[in-house]
Enzyme design. Structure first.
Site, PDB file in Angstrom:
ATOM      1  N   GLU A   1     -29.704  -4.681   4.562  1.00  0.00           N
ATOM      2  CA  GLU A   1     -29.317  -6.006   4.082  1.00  0.00           C
ATOM      3  C   GLU A   1     -29.292  -6.983   5.258  1.00  0.00           C
ATOM      4  OE1 GLU A   1     -27.068  -5.948   0.175  1.00  0.00           O
ATOM      5  OE2 GLU A   1     -25.599  -5.487   1.691  1.00  0.00           O
TER       6      GLU A   1
ATOM      7  N   GLY B   1     -26.667 -13.841   0.157  1.00  0.00           N
ATOM      8  CA  GLY B   1     -26.005 -15.017  -0.409  1.00  0.00           C
ATOM      9  C   GLY B   1     -26.597 -16.334   0.028  1.00  0.00           C
TER      10      GLY B   1
ATOM     11  N   GLU C   1     -20.534  -8.426   4.831  1.00  0.00           N
ATOM     12  CA  GLU C   1     -19.352  -9.299   4.794  1.00  0.00           C
ATOM     13  C   GLU C   1     -18.141  -8.607   5.412  1.00  0.00           C
ATOM     14  OE1 GLU C   1     -19.812 -10.301   0.661  1.00  0.00           O
ATOM     15  OE2 GLU C   1     -21.653 -11.335   1.234  1.00  0.00           O
TER      16      GLU C   1
ATOM     17  N   HIS D   1     -20.673  -3.063   4.531  1.00  0.00           N
ATOM     18  CA  HIS D   1     -21.329  -4.260   3.979  1.00  0.00           C
ATOM     19  C   HIS D   1     -21.247  -5.396   4.998  1.00  0.00           C
ATOM     20  CE1 HIS D   1     -21.998  -7.837   1.536  1.00  0.00           C
ATOM     21  NE2 HIS D   1     -22.720  -7.037   0.760  1.00  0.00           N
TER      22      HIS D   1
ATOM     23  N   GLY E   1     -26.158  -8.865  -5.113  1.00  0.00           N
ATOM     24  CA  GLY E   1     -24.863  -9.531  -5.179  1.00  0.00           C
ATOM     25  C   GLY E   1     -24.823 -10.526  -6.323  1.00  0.00           C
ATOM     26  N   GLY E   2     -25.050 -11.800  -6.002  1.00  0.00           N
ATOM     27  CA  GLY E   2     -24.891 -12.877  -6.976  1.00  0.00           C
ATOM     28  C   GLY E   2     -25.577 -12.622  -8.308  1.00  0.00           C
TER      29      GLY E   2
ATOM     30  N   SER F   1     -30.192 -11.699  -1.615  1.00  0.00           N
ATOM     31  CA  SER F   1     -30.715 -12.757  -2.485  1.00  0.00           C
ATOM     32  C   SER F   1     -31.791 -12.279  -3.457  1.00  0.00           C
ATOM     33  CB  SER F   1     -31.227 -13.937  -1.650  1.00  0.00           C
ATOM     34  OG  SER F   1     -30.149 -14.545  -0.963  1.00  0.00           O
TER      35      SER F   1
ATOM     36  N   ASN G   1     -23.209  -5.581  -6.634  1.00  0.00           N
ATOM     37  CA  ASN G   1     -21.983  -5.839  -5.877  1.00  0.00           C
ATOM     38  C   ASN G   1     -21.357  -7.121  -6.415  1.00  0.00           C
ATOM     39  OD1 ASN G   1     -19.989  -6.329  -4.009  1.00  0.00           O
ATOM     40  ND2 ASN G   1     -21.396  -6.838  -2.328  1.00  0.00           N
ATOM     41  N   TRP G   2     -20.259  -6.960  -7.147  1.00  0.00           N
ATOM     42  CA  TRP G   2     -19.646  -8.122  -7.820  1.00  0.00           C
ATOM     43  C   TRP G   2     -18.814  -8.964  -6.857  1.00  0.00           C
ATOM     44  CZ3 TRP G   2     -17.611  -5.563 -13.038  1.00  0.00           C
ATOM     45  CH2 TRP G   2     -18.716  -5.044 -13.727  1.00  0.00           C
ATOM     46  N   LYS G   3     -18.653  -8.517  -5.633  1.00  0.00           N
ATOM     47  CA  LYS G   3     -17.894  -9.242  -4.601  1.00  0.00           C
ATOM     48  C   LYS G   3     -16.535  -9.694  -5.151  1.00  0.00           C
ATOM     49  CE  LYS G   3     -22.194 -10.742  -2.521  1.00  0.00           C
ATOM     50  NZ  LYS G   3     -22.715 -11.238  -1.289  1.00  0.00           N
TER      51      LYS G   3
HETATM   52  C1  PEP Z   1     -24.792  -8.191  -1.383  1.00  0.00           C
HETATM   53  O1  PEP Z   1     -23.657  -8.627  -1.574  1.00  0.00           O
HETATM   54  O2  PEP Z   1     -24.956  -7.035  -1.011  1.00  0.00           O
HETATM   55  C2  PEP Z   1     -25.927  -9.077  -1.599  1.00  0.00           C
HETATM   56  C3  PEP Z   1     -27.113  -8.636  -1.329  1.00  0.00           C
HETATM   57  O3  PEP Z   1     -25.641 -10.341  -2.065  1.00  0.00           O
HETATM   58  P1  PEP Z   1     -26.709 -11.421  -2.636  1.00  0.00           P
HETATM   59  O4  PEP Z   1     -27.634 -10.663  -3.584  1.00  0.00           O
HETATM   60  O5  PEP Z   1     -25.875 -12.427  -3.345  1.00  0.00           O
HETATM   61  O6  PEP Z   1     -27.456 -11.960  -1.489  1.00  0.00           O
END
Ligand code: PEP
Length: 254
Positions: A170, A176, A100, A98, A237-238, A216, A12-14
């Site tokens: 999640e 994050g 967010e 998601h 994500g990151g 994370s 997930n490039w957000k």
């Molecule tokens: C996500 O955006 O779904 C996610 C899990 O982010 P991160 O890996 O940065 O916690």
């Protein structure tokens, strides 16, 4: 892990990067992973880059998805993007619910349920995300929160409508934050999510549906998480913004 559930790892490039950076990342992900068939790999770029990334991934085994959709087909919904718009630029997948979207943009369980139906109606394959907040975990409500989110989203749908469904557990406190769930914490919730799905859609469906963990994840934590019986992949994500690390996560499965 049950062998019949092929692991699925999504990036997930957000809201990161420019068009050029998205194109480069897509090409690098493709170069590193297109010959790796043991895991299904998906990427979720920002909306404006979907068409360009689709071109970079054309004829590869890397799936393309969007990070969100609106539940209406069209109309006066400034800033929103419909399911049909996504399929028309080459998306096959979409994140639904998601954390967010739920907690930054205020999508309720009911809105998530509508988005899931809109995705299914357009033939998009949904990754339905659920997860509890830290205070909910501390209050002992982890299973109840995840079950409520699942129940509202899946209520009234039948297994044959959901054959491409992927679930993502999640925990909000892990997204994050650098606070990754332990493999044991993830497994405990994944097992309960699968039990809840069995109650809603039957044991055969629950045994086949893939449940990703997200929050994370890094290359060094991926293998331990994916080794757990009910963890069928990861949503990243990151760490998905660096092709080398994302490829290491995808390949971390034993
Ligand atoms: C996500 O955006 O779904 C996610 C899990 O982010 P991160 O890996 O940065 O916690």
């Amino acid at each position: 892990m049950t062998p019949k559930r092929k692991p699925v790892v999504g990036g997930n490039w957000k809201m990161h990067g420019t068009l050029g950076e998205a194109q480069d990342l897509a090409s690098e992900v493709r170069n590193r992973l297109s010959s790796y068939g043991a895991v299904q790999t998906l990427v979720f770029p920002p909306f404006p880059f979907l068409g360009a990334v689709a071109q970079r991934l054309a004829d590869s085994n890397i799936g393309l998805g969007a990070q969100d959709l609106h539940f209406e087909k069209k109309g006066a919904f400034t800033g929103a993007v419909s399911a049909e718009m996504l399929t028309s630029v080459g998306c096959a997948w979409v994140l639904v619910g998601h954390s967010e979207r739920r907690h930054v943009f205020g999508d309720s369980d009911d809105v998530v349920a509508k988005k899931l139906r809109a995705a299914l109606a357009a033939g998009l394959k949904p990754v339905l995300c659920v997860g509890e907040k830290l205070e909910e975990r501390k209050a002992g409500d982890t299973f109840a929160v995840n079950r409520r989110q699942l129940r509202t989203a899946l209520n009234g749908l039948a297994g044959d409508q959901l054959q491409h469904l992927v679930l993502a557990y999640e925990p909000v406190w892990a997204i994050g934050t650098g606070l990754v769930a332990t493999p044991e914490q993830a497994q405990e919730v994944h097992a309960d999510v699968r039990a809840a799905v069995a109650e809603l859609l039957g044991g055969a469906f629950a045994g086949a549906v893939r449940i990703q963990y997200g929050g994370s994840v890094k290359a060094e934590t991926a293998a331990g998480l994916m080794a757990k019986a009910d963890v069928d992949g990861l949503l990243v994500g990151g760490a998905s913004l660096k092709a080398e690390e994302f490829a290491a996560i995808v390949r971390a499965r034993a």
